[in-house]
Design a protein around this motif. Structure first.
Motif, PDB file in Angstrom:
ATOM      1  N   THR A  22      33.472  84.552  81.417  1.00 25.42           N
ATOM      2  CA  THR A  22      32.902  85.752  80.813  1.00 25.42           C
ATOM      3  C   THR A  22      31.901  86.405  81.762  1.00 25.42           C
ATOM      4  O   THR A  22      31.370  85.759  82.683  1.00 25.42           O
ATOM      5  N   PRO A  51      38.804  78.021  84.356  1.00 23.22           N
ATOM      6  CA  PRO A  51      39.458  78.858  85.356  1.00 23.22           C
ATOM      7  C   PRO A  51      38.846  80.252  85.340  1.00 23.22           C
ATOM      8  O   PRO A  51      38.236  80.667  84.342  1.00 23.22           O
ATOM      9  N   VAL A  52      39.016  80.976  86.421  1.00 26.70           N
ATOM     10  CA  VAL A  52      38.459  82.331  86.503  1.00 26.70           C
ATOM     11  C   VAL A  52      38.972  83.208  85.364  1.00 26.70           C
ATOM     12  O   VAL A  52      38.240  84.046  84.831  1.00 26.70           O
ATOM     13  N   ALA A  53      40.211  82.999  84.952  1.00 25.16           N
ATOM     14  CA  ALA A  53      40.805  83.815  83.888  1.00 25.16           C
ATOM     15  C   ALA A  53      40.070  83.695  82.563  1.00 25.16           C
ATOM     16  O   ALA A  53      40.235  84.545  81.677  1.00 25.16           O
ATOM     17  N   GLU A  54      39.242  82.664  82.427  1.00 21.33           N
ATOM     18  CA  GLU A  54      38.507  82.465  81.176  1.00 21.33           C
ATOM     19  C   GLU A  54      37.001  82.654  81.317  1.00 21.33           C
ATOM     20  O   GLU A  54      36.253  82.423  80.368  1.00 21.33           O
ATOM     21  N   ASP A  61      32.992  80.173  90.188  1.00 23.85           N
ATOM     22  CA  ASP A  61      31.753  80.956  90.128  1.00 23.85           C
ATOM     23  C   ASP A  61      30.602  80.215  90.806  1.00 23.85           C
ATOM     24  O   ASP A  61      29.837  80.804  91.582  1.00 23.85           O
TER      25      ASP A  61
END
Length: 251
Positions: free
Chosen positions: A100, A95-98, A155
């Protein structure tokens, strides 16, 4: 001097299928690769066995100096007429929250910046105002650009959305230079890119849920690429052709 086609990421999957069809269409093909030299050499050997001309060139499209060297190698084969911007990467599902910064930088450097810089080198050689004789640039996008890939690889989807916009913008920019710029937007295709992203069984798992109940083949995408690169598609410059078996059709 023969007409040359550069296929980035040409050692496997869609790239290899495009290289084979390009050779059959009479191009001298530059099979670009970054790590699997044996696979690239196999593609070249098969093309040469069929009476075609090809060369494998190692170059990382995420490195500007490598891109320049790739095009200089192509110059030694003949006159560049077609660039297929096929090289690209996917990362593991996240997910986007993870995500880098390093992951995002790598994805966009290879998938977007690399395509821009390859196109830059192609335009320098093809543009009629620079002494060129025209040509075609075909970018490989993805159905993910329309679907967003939420919950898996936003991404990657965003990088391919950038390719869509790049295709339209560059097409308008160089239309008067004798250069056609188009893109294909593949859906689920039977290639090992899924394994490289950590999902080797993805095609098998998704096939039953696809509109055609099957994945596409690299050859089906390659056939679309060769048409877009041909003189028959000149007036289609700026077009983005879905090769997704209806998967990318939005409600």
């Amino acid at each position: 001097m023969p007409n040359v086609m550069i296929v980035t990421g040409g050692s496997r999957g869609i790239g290899a299928a495009t290289a084979f069809l390009g050779a059959r269409a009479g191009y001298a093909v530059v099979v670009n690769y970054v790590s699997n030299g044996a696979a690239a050499d196999k593609v070249v050997a098969e093309i040469e066995a069929g009476g075609g001309r090809a060369a494998a060139v190692k170059a990382d499209v995420g490195v500007e100096a490598d891109i320049v060297a790739l095009f200089e190698a192509a110059d030694r084969l003949g006159t560049l007429k077609v660039l297929v911007n096929n090289a690209g990467i996917v990362d593991a599902v996240a997910p986007v929250a993870e995500m880098t910064a390093e992951r995002l930088e790598r994805t966009f450097r290879i998938n977007v910046t690399g395509s821009f810089l390859c196109a830059r080198e192609a335009v320098k050689r093809m543009a009629t105002s620079r002494g060129g004789s025209g040509g075609a640039i075909v970018n490989v996008s993805s159905a993910a650009a329309k679907l967003g890939a939420g919950g898996s690889r936003v991404d990657y989807a965003a990088s391919k959305g950038a390719i869509d916009t790049f295709t339209v913008g560059l097409a308008r920019e160089v239309a008067g230079e004798g250069i056609s710029v188009t893109a294909v937007r593949p859906g689920i295709i039977e290639t090992d890119i899924h394994a490289s992203g950590g999902e080797p069984t993805r095609v098998a798992e998704l096939s039953a849920s696809l509109p055609l109940k099957r994945a596409g083949t690299p050859e089906e995408v390659a056939q679309a690429i060769l048409w877009l690169a041909s003189d028959e598609a000149t007036y289609s410059t700026g077009a983005i052709l879905d090769v997704s078996g209806a998967r990318a059709i939005l409600p």
